[in-house]
Scaffold this active site. Sequence first.
Site, PDB file in Angstrom:
ATOM      1  N   LYS A 150      37.749  62.322  46.754  1.00 35.56           N
ATOM      2  CA  LYS A 150      39.163  61.911  46.404  1.00 35.56           C
ATOM      3  C   LYS A 150      39.273  60.851  45.872  1.00 35.56           C
ATOM      4  O   LYS A 150      40.210  60.493  45.279  1.00 35.56           O
ATOM      5  CB  LYS A 150      39.778  62.267  47.686  1.00 35.56           C
ATOM      6  N   LYS A 185      46.471  65.662  51.650  1.00 40.23           N
ATOM      7  CA  LYS A 185      45.228  66.151  51.907  1.00 40.23           C
ATOM      8  C   LYS A 185      44.329  65.189  52.477  1.00 40.23           C
ATOM      9  O   LYS A 185      44.346  63.945  52.499  1.00 40.23           O
ATOM     10  CB  LYS A 185      44.755  66.578  50.712  1.00 40.23           C
ATOM     11  N   ARG A 235      39.454  72.735  36.493  1.00 44.06           N
ATOM     12  CA  ARG A 235      38.198  72.253  36.801  1.00 44.06           C
ATOM     13  C   ARG A 235      37.466  72.113  35.505  1.00 44.06           C
ATOM     14  O   ARG A 235      37.291  72.920  34.544  1.00 44.06           O
ATOM     15  CB  ARG A 235      37.403  73.474  37.596  1.00 44.06           C
ATOM     16  N   ARG A 250      42.907  77.063  37.886  1.00 50.20           N
ATOM     17  CA  ARG A 250      42.800  78.011  38.906  1.00 50.20           C
ATOM     18  C   ARG A 250      44.261  78.072  39.431  1.00 50.20           C
ATOM     19  O   ARG A 250      44.894  77.039  39.644  1.00 50.20           O
ATOM     20  CB  ARG A 250      41.969  77.265  40.029  1.00 50.20           C
ATOM     21  N   ARG A 258      48.496  76.052  46.191  1.00 53.57           N
ATOM     22  CA  ARG A 258      47.061  75.610  46.055  1.00 53.57           C
ATOM     23  C   ARG A 258      46.579  76.418  45.020  1.00 53.57           C
ATOM     24  O   ARG A 258      46.594  77.866  45.196  1.00 53.57           O
ATOM     25  CB  ARG A 258      46.232  75.331  47.469  1.00 53.57           C
ATOM     26  N   ASP A 298      39.095  67.475  38.288  1.00 57.34           N
ATOM     27  CA  ASP A 298      40.118  68.392  38.492  1.00 57.34           C
ATOM     28  C   ASP A 298      41.584  67.651  37.929  1.00 57.34           C
ATOM     29  O   ASP A 298      41.789  66.590  38.301  1.00 57.34           O
ATOM     30  CB  ASP A 298      40.462  68.565  40.047  1.00 57.34           C
ATOM     31  N   GLU A 306      41.053  64.782  41.097  1.00 60.70           N
ATOM     32  CA  GLU A 306      39.832  64.672  41.950  1.00 60.70           C
ATOM     33  C   GLU A 306      38.689  64.361  41.221  1.00 60.70           C
ATOM     34  O   GLU A 306      38.707  65.051  39.955  1.00 60.70           O
ATOM     35  CB  GLU A 306      39.843  65.765  42.868  1.00 60.70           C
ATOM     36  N   ASN A 308      34.810  65.676  41.485  1.00 63.64           N
ATOM     37  CA  ASN A 308      33.911  66.369  42.259  1.00 63.64           C
ATOM     38  C   ASN A 308      32.482  66.120  41.825  1.00 63.64           C
ATOM     39  O   ASN A 308      32.212  66.299  40.865  1.00 63.64           O
ATOM     40  CB  ASN A 308      34.106  67.726  42.116  1.00 63.64           C
TER      41      ASN A 308
END
Length: 341
Positions: A150, A185, A235, A250, A258, A298, A306, A308
């Site tokens: 994050k 979050k 992604r 997504r 979400r 992301d 984000e 990852n």
Amino acid sequence: MPTQQLHFEKHLLGGSSQSLRLAFVLDPLDHLKAWKDSSVAMMRAAEKHGHDVYAIDAATLCWRRPEPGHHAGGVFGEAVHLHLRPDDHDWFRETRREWLPLKAFDAVVMRKDPPFDFEYLTATWLLERAEADGVRVFNRPRALRDHSEKLAITEFDHYTPATLVARDPHQLQHFIDEQRDVILKPLDGMGGSQIFRIHRNDPNRNVILETLTHDGARTVMAQRYLPEISAGDKRILLIAGKPVPFCLARIPKAGETRGNLAVGGTGVAQELSPRDREIAEALGPILFKRGLLLVGLDVIGSHLTEINVTSPTCMVEIRQQTGFDAAGAFITALEHACGIA
């Protein structure tokens, strides 16, 4: 092989006939869902490339002091030698199981899923000790610790939406009033867990803040809500600093904010937009130089949300929909990192 695959792997200087001994540090094998798991796709690709594939449950990692004339020292794990199968419901055969030093492997791939809790942190410390003994570990343990999935976006704030990281209730309340429509979050969540959308006039905003921050004891992230989420939370995969030419958007199911696949989002593979590529090409070389061989960015609309680094996924969906084999491209990059490509 798709043209994009050939072009991508050319950049990675791919292709090798030399066999490697590869260990994948994972959650328990019976927890993996082979029909969608990127770690399984990587192991299948590694075996297809002619390499020996081992799985090590992260819970078995240990270090012991060397004892002259008795025990070798260093970092060990219970290594399961695998034969991979195409059947997603019966996807491997265990051919042998033994405790081995990580020095026995040409490379170790850290693929344990979050949460990034104390046990995960301990695993990175152990893997760093193995690295000090000459073991190649990807992603590098220090880089895993240094890049909170994050908080890592704060280094690249010119690509991010309006964001606040805080636990102070007054700061968070002011941010919600200012931005009017906000996503909250936790910093250690995954798969869409505990993500809340709060409107300025939401009658539940106080209790949501109290619950998520544990009454001000836990730091959280607040971001301006991006309506572009309706077109998907994209992604974008980076392999050895290079963006895979397809991302997975997504898309949230009806009534959801979400897009995470774990909460019912639909994955749609698509080519990178110019903005996607701009972000990926800016961050890729920086993150790769730090020892991050595989990264998942992301992006919602034109904003980075984000970074990852623990166990980026979506390889299976991208291959099913486009033919681009990101798992194979990762193994090619791994071969190059091991000096055999």
